[in-house]
Scaffold this motif. Sequence first.
Motif, PDB file in Angstrom:
ATOM      1  N   ALA A  80       0.836  -1.208   0.000  1.00 19.16           N
ATOM      2  CA  ALA A  80       0.000   0.000   0.000  1.00 19.16           C
ATOM      3  C   ALA A  80       0.870   1.256   0.000  1.00 19.16           C
ATOM      4  CB  ALA A  80      -0.940  -0.008   1.212  1.00 19.16           C
ATOM      5  N   GLY A  81       1.940   1.248   0.781  1.00 18.31           N
ATOM      6  CA  GLY A  81       2.860   2.385   0.808  1.00 18.31           C
ATOM      7  C   GLY A  81       3.530   2.597  -0.536  1.00 18.31           C
ATOM      8  N   HIS A  82       3.938   1.520  -1.167  1.00 17.99           N
ATOM      9  CA  HIS A  82       4.569   1.637  -2.493  1.00 17.99           C
ATOM     10  C   HIS A  82       3.582   2.206  -3.510  1.00 17.99           C
ATOM     11  CE1 HIS A  82       7.482   0.765  -5.625  1.00 17.99           C
ATOM     12  NE2 HIS A  82       6.442   0.418  -6.363  1.00 17.99           N
ATOM     13  N   LEU A  83       2.338   1.728  -3.474  1.00 18.19           N
ATOM     14  CA  LEU A  83       1.334   2.207  -4.420  1.00 18.19           C
ATOM     15  C   LEU A  83       0.982   3.672  -4.188  1.00 18.19           C
ATOM     16  CD1 LEU A  83      -0.966  -0.933  -4.597  1.00 18.19           C
ATOM     17  CD2 LEU A  83       0.579  -0.066  -6.391  1.00 18.19           C
ATOM     18  N   GLU A  84       1.158   4.171  -2.986  1.00 18.52           N
ATOM     19  CA  GLU A  84       0.967   5.606  -2.720  1.00 18.52           C
ATOM     20  C   GLU A  84       2.047   6.419  -3.427  1.00 18.52           C
ATOM     21  OE1 GLU A  84      -1.152   7.805  -1.046  1.00 18.52           O
ATOM     22  OE2 GLU A  84      -2.505   6.088  -1.246  1.00 18.52           O
ATOM     23  N   ARG A  85       3.282   5.903  -3.375  1.00 19.32           N
ATOM     24  CA  ARG A  85       4.408   6.610  -3.997  1.00 19.32           C
ATOM     25  C   ARG A  85       4.431   6.446  -5.515  1.00 19.32           C
ATOM     26  NH1 ARG A  85       6.430   4.120   0.258  1.00 19.32           N
ATOM     27  NH2 ARG A  85       7.661   2.591  -0.902  1.00 19.32           N
ATOM     28  N   TYR A  86       4.030   5.280  -5.992  1.00 15.64           N
ATOM     29  CA  TYR A  86       4.071   4.964  -7.424  1.00 15.64           C
ATOM     30  C   TYR A  86       2.722   4.393  -7.850  1.00 15.64           C
ATOM     31  CZ  TYR A  86       9.049   5.336  -6.551  1.00 15.64           C
ATOM     32  OH  TYR A  86      10.285   5.783  -6.178  1.00 15.64           O
ATOM     33  N   PRO A  87       1.727   5.246  -8.014  1.00 12.79           N
ATOM     34  CA  PRO A  87       0.389   4.753  -8.346  1.00 12.79           C
ATOM     35  C   PRO A  87       0.359   4.034  -9.697  1.00 12.79           C
ATOM     36  CG  PRO A  87       0.436   7.161  -8.244  1.00 12.79           C
ATOM     37  CD  PRO A  87       1.802   6.688  -7.928  1.00 12.79           C
ATOM     38  N   THR A  88      -0.410   2.991  -9.755  1.00 12.91           N
ATOM     39  CA  THR A  88      -0.619   2.232 -10.986  1.00 12.91           C
ATOM     40  C   THR A  88      -1.932   1.496 -10.869  1.00 12.91           C
ATOM     41  OG1 THR A  88       0.370   0.673 -12.547  1.00 12.91           O
ATOM     42  CG2 THR A  88       0.587   0.136 -10.209  1.00 12.91           C
ATOM     43  N   TRP A  89      -2.385   0.958 -11.965  1.00  7.63           N
ATOM     44  CA  TRP A  89      -3.612   0.167 -11.940  1.00  7.63           C
ATOM     45  C   TRP A  89      -3.378  -1.249 -12.442  1.00  7.63           C
ATOM     46  CZ3 TRP A  89      -5.016  -1.234 -16.893  1.00  7.63           C
ATOM     47  CH2 TRP A  89      -4.486  -0.463 -17.931  1.00  7.63           C
ATOM     48  N   LYS A  90      -2.076  -1.587 -12.661  1.00 13.05           N
ATOM     49  CA  LYS A  90      -1.792  -2.933 -13.162  1.00 13.05           C
ATOM     50  C   LYS A  90      -0.515  -3.472 -12.538  1.00 13.05           C
ATOM     51  CE  LYS A  90      -0.074  -0.613 -17.247  1.00 13.05           C
ATOM     52  NZ  LYS A  90      -0.268  -0.368 -18.645  1.00 13.05           N
ATOM     53  N   VAL A  91      -0.511  -4.795 -12.326  1.00  8.85           N
ATOM     54  CA  VAL A  91       0.626  -5.445 -11.679  1.00  8.85           C
ATOM     55  C   VAL A  91       0.905  -6.789 -12.353  1.00  8.85           C
ATOM     56  CG1 VAL A  91      -0.818  -6.536  -9.892  1.00  8.85           C
ATOM     57  CG2 VAL A  91       1.612  -6.166  -9.455  1.00  8.85           C
ATOM     58  N   LEU A  92       2.177  -7.113 -12.430  1.00  4.09           N
ATOM     59  CA  LEU A  92       2.620  -8.420 -12.912  1.00  4.09           C
ATOM     60  C   LEU A  92       3.246  -9.143 -11.730  1.00  4.09           C
ATOM     61  CD1 LEU A  92       3.351 -10.557 -15.065  1.00  4.09           C
ATOM     62  CD2 LEU A  92       5.390  -9.172 -15.600  1.00  4.09           C
ATOM     63  N   LEU A  93       2.650 -10.251 -11.344  1.00  4.16           N
ATOM     64  CA  LEU A  93       3.131 -11.037 -10.210  1.00  4.16           C
ATOM     65  C   LEU A  93       3.901 -12.245 -10.732  1.00  4.16           C
ATOM     66  CD1 LEU A  93      -0.137 -11.066  -8.067  1.00  4.16           C
ATOM     67  CD2 LEU A  93       1.776  -9.452  -7.938  1.00  4.16           C
ATOM     68  N   LEU A  94       5.159 -12.322 -10.383  1.00  2.00           N
ATOM     69  CA  LEU A  94       5.998 -13.467 -10.728  1.00  2.00           C
ATOM     70  C   LEU A  94       6.208 -14.225  -9.423  1.00  2.00           C
ATOM     71  CD1 LEU A  94       8.540 -11.540 -12.996  1.00  2.00           C
ATOM     72  CD2 LEU A  94       6.406 -12.669 -13.670  1.00  2.00           C
ATOM     73  N   VAL A 136      -6.098  -4.668 -12.712  1.00  2.00           N
ATOM     74  CA  VAL A 136      -5.471  -5.594 -13.654  1.00  2.00           C
ATOM     75  C   VAL A 136      -4.323  -6.310 -12.949  1.00  2.00           C
ATOM     76  CG1 VAL A 136      -4.244  -5.847 -15.847  1.00  2.00           C
ATOM     77  CG2 VAL A 136      -6.080  -4.151 -15.627  1.00  2.00           C
ATOM     78  N   VAL A 137      -4.455  -7.629 -12.838  1.00  2.00           N
ATOM     79  CA  VAL A 137      -3.424  -8.447 -12.189  1.00  2.00           C
ATOM     80  C   VAL A 137      -3.046  -9.573 -13.146  1.00  2.00           C
ATOM     81  CG1 VAL A 137      -2.874  -9.951 -10.232  1.00  2.00           C
ATOM     82  CG2 VAL A 137      -4.344  -7.942  -9.886  1.00  2.00           C
ATOM     83  N   HIS A 138      -1.768  -9.587 -13.532  1.00  2.94           N
ATOM     84  CA  HIS A 138      -1.227 -10.685 -14.337  1.00  2.94           C
ATOM     85  C   HIS A 138      -0.449 -11.572 -13.373  1.00  2.94           C
ATOM     86  CE1 HIS A 138      -1.954  -8.523 -18.137  1.00  2.94           C
ATOM     87  NE2 HIS A 138      -1.551  -7.445 -17.477  1.00  2.94           N
ATOM     88  N   LEU A 139      -0.714 -12.865 -13.371  1.00  7.68           N
ATOM     89  CA  LEU A 139      -0.008 -13.802 -12.504  1.00  7.68           C
ATOM     90  C   LEU A 139       0.698 -14.839 -13.359  1.00  7.68           C
ATOM     91  CD1 LEU A 139       0.744 -15.131  -9.784  1.00  7.68           C
ATOM     92  CD2 LEU A 139      -1.463 -16.324  -9.892  1.00  7.68           C
ATOM     93  N   VAL A 140       2.006 -14.957 -13.156  1.00 10.44           N
ATOM     94  CA  VAL A 140       2.792 -16.000 -13.807  1.00 10.44           C
ATOM     95  C   VAL A 140       3.496 -16.750 -12.686  1.00 10.44           C
ATOM     96  CG1 VAL A 140       4.571 -16.534 -15.507  1.00 10.44           C
ATOM     97  CG2 VAL A 140       3.096 -14.538 -15.845  1.00 10.44           C
ATOM     98  N   SER A 141       3.026 -17.961 -12.405  1.00  9.88           N
ATOM     99  CA  SER A 141       3.585 -18.706 -11.274  1.00  9.88           C
ATOM    100  C   SER A 141       4.840 -19.498 -11.652  1.00  9.88           C
ATOM    101  CB  SER A 141       2.536 -19.635 -10.666  1.00  9.88           C
ATOM    102  OG  SER A 141       2.084 -20.546 -11.636  1.00  9.88           O
TER     103      SER A 141
END
Length: 160
Positions: free
Chosen positions: A105-119, A135-140
């Motif tokens: 949450a703190g990171h998103l306050e500093r660097y707002p975005t609406w999409k994330v890539l989860l590795l 928008v959430v991309h998940l690559v396990s």
Amino acid sequence: MTPPTAGRPVTAWTAAAPSGLVVIGCSRRKLSTTKPVPALELYQGWCFPQLRERIAGRPECRSRTLVLSARHGLLGADDPITAYHQVLTPERALSQRDIVSAALAGHLERYPTWKVLLLLEPLYLQMLGLPPLPVVHLVSDPVTHWPQVTRVLDGWGWAA
């Protein structure tokens, strides 16, 4: 009325700034060092080499790259850490979830975005929880599915 970007860097929404956020789970293989090094440099396994190569010399992308560490929780790519050994267990993942969630949450306050890539492998996803983004991309398994990762990053303008 306060504008929605008040208190946040407006550059996060300009064409010159990258969009998106990458969260990558740590790896067992680490650089052999006793001195602190940036988190993204410490990890040598999994898809760290490919990600490092892709964002080399791109501080604007490194600032939008987080490492989820079994020991340290959520780290910025350039946060200095030393080598360690910590196995992520289901109990540890759950015990760290609130701390990791607050850090995100703190990171998103500093660097707002609406999409994330989860590795992230499943246990690391449990530790992080589902990010509050539309928008959430998940690559396990990003090693096997690196072409999928590159398509997402290319679409964000994170071209190598």
